[in-house]
Design a protein around this motif. Structure first.
Motif, short mmCIF file in Angstrom:
data_model
loop_
_atom_site.label_atom_id
_atom_site.label_comp_id
_atom_site.label_asym_id
_atom_site.label_seq_id
_atom_site.Cartn_x
_atom_site.Cartn_y
_atom_site.Cartn_z
N LEU A 1 0.83 -1.21 0.00
CA LEU A 1 0.00 0.00 0.00
C LEU A 1 0.87 1.26 0.00
CD1 LEU A 1 -2.83 -1.02 2.50
CD2 LEU A 1 -3.05 -0.70 0.03
N LEU A 2 1.98 1.22 0.73
CA LEU A 2 2.89 2.36 0.75
C LEU A 2 3.52 2.58 -0.62
CD1 LEU A 2 4.61 1.87 4.22
CD2 LEU A 2 2.99 3.66 3.57
N VAL A 3 3.88 1.51 -1.30
CA VAL A 3 4.43 1.63 -2.65
C VAL A 3 3.38 2.24 -3.58
CG1 VAL A 3 5.23 0.32 -4.66
CG2 VAL A 3 6.13 -0.21 -2.39
N GLU A 4 2.16 1.76 -3.48
CA GLU A 4 1.09 2.27 -4.34
C GLU A 4 0.82 3.75 -4.09
OE1 GLU A 4 -2.40 -0.16 -3.86
OE2 GLU A 4 -1.33 -1.98 -4.48
N ILE A 5 0.82 4.17 -2.83
CA ILE A 5 0.54 5.58 -2.53
C ILE A 5 1.69 6.45 -3.03
CG2 ILE A 5 1.46 5.74 -0.18
CD1 ILE A 5 -1.86 7.24 -1.19
N ASP B 1 -6.79 7.03 0.55
CA ASP B 1 -5.85 5.92 0.70
C ASP B 1 -4.96 6.09 1.92
OD1 ASP B 1 -6.89 4.80 -1.59
OD2 ASP B 1 -5.18 5.31 -2.87
N VAL B 2 -4.51 7.32 2.16
CA VAL B 2 -3.68 7.59 3.33
C VAL B 2 -4.46 7.28 4.61
CG1 VAL B 2 -2.57 9.41 4.68
CG2 VAL B 2 -2.14 9.24 2.23
N ALA B 3 -5.71 7.71 4.66
CA ALA B 3 -6.54 7.44 5.84
C ALA B 3 -6.70 5.93 6.06
CB ALA B 3 -7.90 8.11 5.68
N ARG B 4 -6.89 5.20 4.97
CA ARG B 4 -7.03 3.74 5.07
C ARG B 4 -5.73 3.11 5.56
NH1 ARG B 4 -6.62 -0.24 0.70
NH2 ARG B 4 -6.35 1.58 -0.61
N ILE B 5 -4.60 3.58 5.03
CA ILE B 5 -3.31 3.03 5.44
C ILE B 5 -3.06 3.32 6.93
CG2 ILE B 5 -0.80 3.26 5.17
CD1 ILE B 5 -1.37 3.80 2.15
N LEU B 6 -3.33 4.54 7.35
CA LEU B 6 -3.12 4.89 8.75
C LEU B 6 -4.03 4.08 9.67
CD1 LEU B 6 -2.67 8.76 8.50
CD2 LEU B 6 -0.91 7.07 9.07
N LEU C 1 3.21 10.10 5.07
CA LEU C 1 1.78 10.05 4.78
C LEU C 1 1.11 11.37 5.16
CD1 LEU C 1 1.02 6.40 5.91
CD2 LEU C 1 1.08 7.26 3.56
N GLN C 2 1.50 11.94 6.30
CA GLN C 2 0.94 13.23 6.70
C GLN C 2 1.35 14.33 5.71
OE1 GLN C 2 -1.30 13.62 9.23
NE2 GLN C 2 -1.56 15.64 8.29
N PHE C 3 2.57 14.23 5.18
CA PHE C 3 3.02 15.17 4.16
C PHE C 3 2.11 15.11 2.94
CE2 PHE C 3 5.34 15.87 0.21
CZ PHE C 3 5.86 17.15 0.40
N TYR C 4 1.75 13.90 2.52
CA TYR C 4 0.86 13.75 1.37
C TYR C 4 -0.48 14.43 1.62
CZ TYR C 4 4.01 10.13 -0.53
OH TYR C 4 5.09 9.46 -1.03
N ILE C 5 -1.02 14.26 2.81
CA ILE C 5 -2.30 14.88 3.14
C ILE C 5 -2.18 16.40 3.14
CG2 ILE C 5 -3.96 15.25 5.01
CD1 ILE C 5 -3.59 12.30 5.76
N ASP C 6 -1.12 16.89 3.76
CA ASP C 6 -0.96 18.34 3.91
C ASP C 6 -0.63 19.05 2.60
OD1 ASP C 6 -1.43 18.00 6.60
OD2 ASP C 6 0.70 18.06 7.16
N ASN C 7 0.01 18.35 1.67
CA ASN C 7 0.54 19.01 0.47
C ASN C 7 -0.12 18.57 -0.84
OD1 ASN C 7 2.86 20.67 1.55
ND2 ASN C 7 3.23 18.67 2.46
N CYS C 8 -1.14 17.81 -0.76
CA CYS C 8 -1.79 17.38 -1.99
C CYS C 8 -2.73 18.49 -2.47
CB CYS C 8 -2.57 16.08 -1.77
SG CYS C 8 -2.99 15.27 -3.32
N VAL C 9 -2.42 18.97 -3.65
CA VAL C 9 -3.21 20.04 -4.27
C VAL C 9 -3.64 19.53 -5.64
CG1 VAL C 9 -3.23 22.43 -5.02
CG2 VAL C 9 -1.85 21.76 -3.04
#
Length: 94
Positions: free
Chosen positions: A42-46, A63-68, A83-91
């Motif tokens: 899952l980490l590779v996929e994200i 996906d991040v929420a599911r992984i966490l 993973l938190q970086f992905y949430i915070d910086n996804c635009v």
């Protein structure tokens, strides 16, 4: 004769209990190994989704929420930060 049957029965019962506990431990270890492997995938996929030119942030955040939620026990601090970086910086406009 009854005495030897009693000892044999007690020995077999103890042996069966010991084998059952050992098998359960092995099954639990295999289950944990499979879960850790699934989480690694899952980490590779994200990471691959993050690297896409036209990333879907809603999908990434989901996906991040599911992984966490499902992999928390298998993640180290650095992975959680990523993973938190992905949430915070996804635009959406990336």
């Amino acid at each position: 004769m009854k005495k030897s049957f009693f000892y044999l029965s007690a020995f077999l019962l103890a042996l069966a209990t010991l084998v059952n506990c050992s098998v359960k431990d092995v099954v639990d270890d295999l289950s944990d190994t499979q879960k850790a492997l699934d989480c690694a995938n899952l980490l590779v996929e994200i990471d691959e989704k993050w690297d896409e030119q036209d990333r879907n942030c809603n999908e990434i955040k989901s996906d991040v929420a599911r992984i966490l939620d499902t992999c928390n026990d298998f993640l180290d601090a650095e992975q959680k930060e990523q993973l938190q970086f992905y949430i915070d910086n996804c635009v959406e406009d990336n």
